[in-house]
Design an enzyme around this catalytic site. Structure first.
Site, PDB file in Angstrom:
ATOM      1  N   ARG A 141       0.191  -1.027  -0.191  1.00 45.64           N
ATOM      2  CA  ARG A 141      -0.100   0.159   0.099  1.00 45.64           C
ATOM      3  C   ARG A 141       0.699   0.868   0.003  1.00 45.64           C
ATOM      4  O   ARG A 141       0.204   2.382  -0.348  1.00 45.64           O
ATOM      5  CB  ARG A 141      -0.908  -0.283   0.962  1.00 45.64           C
ATOM      6  CG  ARG A 141      -1.772   1.957   1.175  1.00 45.64           C
ATOM      7  CD  ARG A 141      -2.762   1.395   2.315  1.00 45.64           C
ATOM      8  NE  ARG A 141      -2.398   0.967   3.765  1.00 45.64           N
ATOM      9  CZ  ARG A 141      -1.266   1.463   4.182  1.00 45.64           C
ATOM     10  NH1 ARG A 141      -1.512   3.323   4.300  1.00 45.64           N
ATOM     11  NH2 ARG A 141      -1.317   0.791   5.529  1.00 45.64           N
ATOM     12  N   TYR A 182     -12.129  14.313 -19.285  1.00 45.91           N
ATOM     13  CA  TYR A 182     -12.910  13.156 -18.766  1.00 45.91           C
ATOM     14  C   TYR A 182     -13.324  12.768 -17.417  1.00 45.91           C
ATOM     15  O   TYR A 182     -13.668  13.741 -16.650  1.00 45.91           O
ATOM     16  CB  TYR A 182     -11.417  12.311 -18.626  1.00 45.91           C
ATOM     17  CG  TYR A 182     -11.906  10.746 -18.337  1.00 45.91           C
ATOM     18  CD1 TYR A 182     -12.408   9.846 -18.808  1.00 45.91           C
ATOM     19  CD2 TYR A 182     -12.138  10.131 -16.565  1.00 45.91           C
ATOM     20  CE1 TYR A 182     -12.259   8.104 -18.711  1.00 45.91           C
ATOM     21  CE2 TYR A 182     -12.242   9.120 -16.779  1.00 45.91           C
ATOM     22  CZ  TYR A 182     -12.162   8.501 -17.543  1.00 45.91           C
ATOM     23  OH  TYR A 182     -12.799   6.708 -16.883  1.00 45.91           O
ATOM     24  N   ASP A 188      -3.446  15.733 -18.278  1.00 45.24           N
ATOM     25  CA  ASP A 188      -3.532  14.585 -18.554  1.00 45.24           C
ATOM     26  C   ASP A 188      -2.742  14.055 -19.965  1.00 45.24           C
ATOM     27  O   ASP A 188      -3.843  14.403 -20.754  1.00 45.24           O
ATOM     28  CB  ASP A 188      -5.202  14.287 -18.414  1.00 45.24           C
ATOM     29  CG  ASP A 188      -6.026  12.545 -18.264  1.00 45.24           C
ATOM     30  OD1 ASP A 188      -5.164  12.112 -19.270  1.00 45.24           O
ATOM     31  OD2 ASP A 188      -7.061  12.136 -17.807  1.00 45.24           O
ATOM     32  N   LYS A 214      -4.701   2.598 -20.150  1.00 46.42           N
ATOM     33  CA  LYS A 214      -5.030   2.741 -21.486  1.00 46.42           C
ATOM     34  C   LYS A 214      -3.545   2.416 -22.943  1.00 46.42           C
ATOM     35  O   LYS A 214      -3.663   1.223 -22.973  1.00 46.42           O
ATOM     36  CB  LYS A 214      -5.355   4.079 -22.102  1.00 46.42           C
ATOM     37  CG  LYS A 214      -5.997   4.579 -21.288  1.00 46.42           C
ATOM     38  CD  LYS A 214      -7.472   4.080 -21.236  1.00 46.42           C
ATOM     39  CE  LYS A 214      -8.407   4.362 -20.277  1.00 46.42           C
ATOM     40  NZ  LYS A 214      -9.497   5.740 -20.189  1.00 46.42           N
TER      41      LYS A 214
HETATM   42  C1  LIG Z   1      -9.661   6.207 -18.903  1.00 47.54           C
HETATM   43  C2  LIG Z   1      -9.584   7.458 -18.095  1.00 47.54           C
HETATM   44  C3  LIG Z   1      -8.510   8.061 -17.425  1.00 47.54           C
HETATM   45  C4  LIG Z   1      -9.138   7.124 -15.257  1.00 47.54           C
HETATM   46  O1  LIG Z   1      -8.113   6.266 -15.435  1.00 47.54           O
HETATM   47  P1  LIG Z   1      -8.720   4.773 -15.205  1.00 47.54           P
HETATM   48  O2  LIG Z   1      -7.599   4.163 -15.187  1.00 47.54           O
HETATM   49  O3  LIG Z   1     -10.004   4.195 -15.340  1.00 47.54           O
HETATM   50  O4  LIG Z   1      -9.353   5.323 -13.727  1.00 47.54           O
HETATM   51  C5  LIG Z   1      -8.852   9.297 -16.818  1.00 47.54           C
HETATM   52  N1  LIG Z   1      -8.416  10.341 -17.938  1.00 47.54           N
HETATM   53  C6  LIG Z   1      -8.867   9.578 -19.420  1.00 47.54           C
HETATM   54  C7  LIG Z   1      -8.098  10.950 -20.546  1.00 47.54           C
HETATM   55  C8  LIG Z   1      -8.849   8.881 -19.635  1.00 47.54           C
HETATM   56  O5  LIG Z   1      -8.961   8.563 -20.306  1.00 47.54           O
END
Ligand SMILES: *Cc1c(COP(=O)(O)O)cnc(C)c1O
Length: 386
Positions: free
Chosen positions: A51, A105, A177, A202
Site C-alpha cells: 500500500r 474525461y 492528463d 490505456k
Molecule cells: C480512462 C481515463 C481516465 C481514468 O482512468 P482509469 O484507469 O479508468 O481510472 C482518466 N483520463 C483519461 C483521459 C482516460 O481516458
C-alpha cells in the site's frame, strides 16, 4: 546518466531496470510480498509494504516512467482516477481555486464538479483553445491549471504551451492528463508542465487487461502525492505492476503503428460519402491540427466521426463492424468502438452533450494494432451495407 541520452524506445525497455539484474533475471520478477523485512530505523512511508507504493515493482516502474517522460520521478497508482484524485487533493487545499479545461474525461469532470467543492475547493472551466479568455477567470486564490493533451471524444488539442506559460506567469501548478497522447507522441514535462498524469489502463499498458495510473513530475511533488496516496490506499498490485511493465516495453511499437493506422482510417472516413465529419488531429481540417503538428510526434490512435445517417446509421455501423468490439475504454491492442452519447457521455443531458459538441450519433474509434487494411475494409463493408 547514460539513460537520459537514449531514445525513448530504448528507455522503455531498459531504463529503471535493476543493475545488476536480480538473480540475473532479464525480466523484472514479481515481488508478490505484501510486507518486507525491516532492518534498522525506517520512517512510516519507507517501510516496504504494497500500500505504501514502494515495493521493488513499484520502484522500478517509477524509475522507468520518469526516464520515459524526461522527469525526476514517477509513481504508479491503482487506477488513472487514483492518480488524478490524489494529485488534485495534494495540490489543492481548502480555499483554493482550480482552472480546468471544459470537456474533461468523465470521471475527472465528476470529481471536479461533485467532490472538490466538498473539500472547499472552487473551480472554473476554461476554453482551453482560447488563452486570452483565461485571465478573467483567474482568481487571487487560483492554485492550479488542469488540461488534457487530447480530449475525449472530440480529440481536441488545447493550447498546451499557453497553459504552461499562464501557469508560470501566475505561479500556478500546471497539470495535464497525457493519457490520449502517450509519451511517444507528447512529453509534457519536457515542455514545462509540472505534473503529467496517465490512465495507464490505456496506452501505457496497452492490452486491455489491467487498470492502473501514473503520476510524473518533480521528485518532491511526486513524494508528496505518494504520501497522500499511501493514506487513500490506491496502490497498484505487484502483479498488475508486472503486466504494466511488460506492456510498456512495446509502447513505442504499438503507438507508432496506431498513429499511422488511425491517420489512414481518418483519411478513408473523410473520403467516404457516408461520413459527414471526421475528428482526428492528424487531418488538416481539424481545429487543433497546427498545434498537434508543432508539439506532437504523432497524432494518436483515437478518432471520432459522424455519419450522414446520424444516430441510426451510427448504431448500425457499430453492429455491423466485425473487428472493433463495442466496448468502452481505449488504447489497447484490440480496436474498440463506442457511441459516446450512449456510453462515456450517457450521464449528460442531451442539451449538455449538444453544448459540448457531442452529436447523438458520434462514433468513437480506438484503433488497435490490427492490420490497417483489414480495419478499413471492415469499416467500408459496414458503411456500404444497406
Ligand atoms: C480512462 C481515463 C481516465 C481514468 O482512468 P482509469 O484507469 O479508468 O481510472 C482518466 N483520463 C483519461 C483521459 C482516460 O481516458
Amino acid at each position: 546518466m547514460k539513460n537520459q541520452t537514449r531514445a525513448i524506445d530504448t528507455k522503455l525497455v531498459h531504463a529503471g531496470e535493476p543493475e545488476p539484474r536480480i538473480a540475473g533475471a532479464v525480466t523484472m520478477p514479481v515481488f508478490q510480498s505484501s510486507t518486507f523485512h525491516v532492518d534498522g530505523d525506517v520512517g512510516y512511508h519507507d517501510q516496504r509494504y504494497i500500500r505504501l507504493n514502494n515495493t521493488p515493482n513499484h520502484q522500478v516502474l517509477g524509475q522507468k516512467l520518469a526516464a520515459v517522460e524526461g522527469a525526476e520521478a514517477a509513481l504508479v497508482t491503482g487506477s488513472g482516477m487514483a492518480a488524478i484524485t490524489s494529485t488534485l487533493l495534494t495540490v489543492l487545499a481548502p480555499g483554493d481555486h482550480l482552472l480546468a479545461q471544459s470537456c474533461l474525461y468523465g470521471g475527472t469532470y465528476d470529481f471536479v464538479t461533485q467532490d472538490l467543492p466538498g473539500y472547499g475547493v472552487q473551480f472554473d472551466f476554461i476554453d482551453a483553445e482560447k488563452p486570452d479568455t483565461w485571465e478573467t477567470l483567474k482568481k487571487p486564490n487560483t492554485k492550479a491549471i488542469y488540461v488534457e493533451a487530447i480530449t475525449n471524444p472530440l480529440v481536441e488539442v488545447a493550447d498546451l504551451d499557453a497553459a504552461v506559460a499562464f501557469a508560470k506567469k501566475h505561479r500556478l501548478v500546471s497539470m495535464i492528463d497525457n493519457t490520449f497522447a502517450s509519451p511517444i507522441n507528447y512529453r509534457p514535462i519536457e515542455r514545462g508542465f509540472d505534473i503529467s498524469l496517465h490512465s495507464a489502463t490505456k496506452y501505457l499498458n496497452g492490452h486491455n487487461d489491467i487498470v492502473a495510473g501514473v503520476v510524473i513530475g518533480r521528485a518532491d511533488m511526486v513524494q508528496r502525492i505518494r504520501h497522500k496516496l499511501n493514506h487513500y490506499g490506491g496502490s497498484l498490485d505487484p502483479h498488475a505492476c508486472f503486466l504494466l511493465h511488460r506492456g510498456l516495453k512495446t509502447l513505442a511499437l504499438r503507438v507508432r503503428h496506431q498513429n499511422q493506422s488511425a491517420l489512414r482510417i481518418a483519411q478513408f472516413l473523410q473520403s467516404s460519402p457516408a461520413v459527414d465529419k471526421v475528428n482526428y488531429p492528424g487531418l488538416e481540417s481539424h481545429a487543433g491540427h497546427q498545434r498537434a503538428k508543432r508539439w506532437f510526434e504523432g497524432f494518436g490512435g483515437m478518432l471520432s466521426f459522424e455519419l450522414e445517417g446520424g444516430e441510426q446509421a451510427a448504431a448500425m455501423l457499430v453492429e455491423r463492424v466485425t473487428i472493433p468490439l463495442s466496448a468502452p475504454s481505449l488504447g489497447g491492442v484490440d480496436s474498440l468502438i463506442t457511441i459516446p452519447a450512449k456510453s462515456s457521455h450517457a450521464g449528460l443531458t442531451a442539451d449538455q452533450r449538444r453544448d459540448a459538441g457531442i452529436a447523438e450519433g458520434l462514433v468513437r474509434l480506438s484503433v488497435g494494432v490490427e492490420a490497417t487494411e483489414d480495419l478499413i475494409e471492415d469499416l467500408r463493408a459496414a458503411l456500404d451495407a444497406k
